[in-house]
Design an enzyme around this catalytic site. Sequence first.
Site, PDB file in Angstrom:
ATOM      1  N   CYS A   1       0.774  -1.382   0.011  1.00 19.40           N
ATOM      2  CA  CYS A   1       0.021  -0.105   0.056  1.00 19.40           C
ATOM      3  C   CYS A   1       0.970   1.166  -0.073  1.00 19.40           C
ATOM      4  CB  CYS A   1      -0.777   0.179   1.148  1.00 19.40           C
ATOM      5  SG  CYS A   1      -2.219   1.142   1.098  1.00 19.40           S
TER       6      CYS A   1
ATOM      7  N   ASP B   1      -5.954  -2.950  11.252  1.00 19.69           N
ATOM      8  CA  ASP B   1      -5.007  -2.309  11.464  1.00 19.69           C
ATOM      9  C   ASP B   1      -4.812  -1.492  13.087  1.00 19.69           C
ATOM     10  OD1 ASP B   1      -4.109   0.892   9.345  1.00 19.69           O
ATOM     11  OD2 ASP B   1      -2.951  -0.590  10.479  1.00 19.69           O
TER      12      ASP B   1
HETATM   13  O1  LIG Z   1      -0.797   4.672   4.546  1.00 15.38           O
HETATM   14  C1  LIG Z   1      -0.981   5.760   5.022  1.00 15.38           C
HETATM   15  O2  LIG Z   1      -0.308   6.922   4.903  1.00 15.38           O
HETATM   16  C2  LIG Z   1      -2.635   5.768   5.443  1.00 15.38           C
HETATM   17  C3  LIG Z   1      -2.890   7.222   5.756  1.00 15.38           C
HETATM   18  C4  LIG Z   1      -4.210   7.246   6.182  1.00 15.38           C
HETATM   19  C5  LIG Z   1      -5.049   6.130   6.188  1.00 15.38           C
HETATM   20  C6  LIG Z   1      -4.540   4.811   5.936  1.00 15.38           C
HETATM   21  C7  LIG Z   1      -3.475   4.791   5.365  1.00 15.38           C
HETATM   22  N1  LIG Z   1      -2.859   3.568   4.929  1.00 15.38           N
HETATM   23  C8  LIG Z   1      -3.621   2.650   4.888  1.00 15.38           C
HETATM   24  C9  LIG Z   1      -3.116   1.163   4.836  1.00 15.38           C
HETATM   25  O3  LIG Z   1      -3.767   0.154   4.303  1.00 15.38           O
HETATM   26  C10 LIG Z   1      -1.776   0.967   5.352  1.00 15.38           C
HETATM   27  O4  LIG Z   1      -1.127  -0.165   4.460  1.00 15.38           O
HETATM   28  C11 LIG Z   1      -2.004   0.463   6.761  1.00 15.38           C
HETATM   29  O5  LIG Z   1      -2.443   1.455   7.639  1.00 15.38           O
HETATM   30  C12 LIG Z   1      -0.619  -0.217   7.380  1.00 15.38           C
HETATM   31  O6  LIG Z   1       0.263   0.856   7.401  1.00 15.38           O
HETATM   32  P1  LIG Z   1       2.015   0.258   7.984  1.00 15.38           P
HETATM   33  O7  LIG Z   1       1.695   0.116   9.332  1.00 15.38           O
HETATM   34  O8  LIG Z   1       2.719   1.608   7.569  1.00 15.38           O
HETATM   35  O9  LIG Z   1       2.325  -0.809   7.314  1.00 15.38           O
END
Ligand SMILES: O=C(O)c1ccccc1NCC(=O)[C@H](O)[C@H](O)COP(=O)(O)O
Length: 210
Positions: free
Chosen positions: A9, A128
Amino acid sequence: MIRTRVKICGLTRASDVQAAVAAGADAVGFVLYPPSPRAVTAEQAAALCKLLPPFVTAVGLFVDEDPEVVAAVIEQVPLDLLQFHGDEGPRDCAGFGRRWIKALRMRPEIDLHAERERYADADGLLLDTFQPGRAGGTGASFDWDRVPADLAPKIILAGGLDAGSVARAIEQVRPYGVDVSGGVEAAKGVKDAERIFGFMQGVRDGDKRR
Ligand SMILES: O=C(O)c1ccccc1NCC(=O)[C@H](O)[C@H](O)COP(=O)(O)O
């Protein structure tokens, strides 16, 4: 052997989309939430979608977005799946005639069975990490013991995963899929191909143990 599906993502660059595809990701996510450092515009997402081969799913991510904006994005971007990452209700999510998944942030009081019933029409539930004031992309993990075993086959596990932790997460939770953003980055929105490939290897290692 069961294969855990993978979404990478927060992609913003063509080279990162190409790396995710080459590494075998099943889905790529585009953050259509302007406050995110990983945000892309509809125009940018449309251009990045053109790089995808037929069997890689394009996911568009929204956070409590105006339905008219979502509809306009859908017109412009060939998204296969919508991801709603805010406080959207089931009717908000289903109103676009597209397949959709609902992100649930793991608040201390969350009742996942009740949420599954509430979002019974979702094509998947993405769990999440919850951090007050953060919509997502925290880079932090949550206690995987909080994921009920009976829900795991519908769950996409997210939150702070990386090449070093994803195998253990898969072995412990046995989810349908995993999702990663920060754990494969050199900087916010800038993915690192080596980390992407390392993450995919970790998924394969986890699948051998699940
Ligand atoms: O990725 C972002 O910046 C974000 C911002 C606001 C809402 C959702 C967002 N990401 C969504 C996702 O699906 C991410 O992959 C998920 O939150 C996991 O992130 P990470 O902990 O950095 O792997």
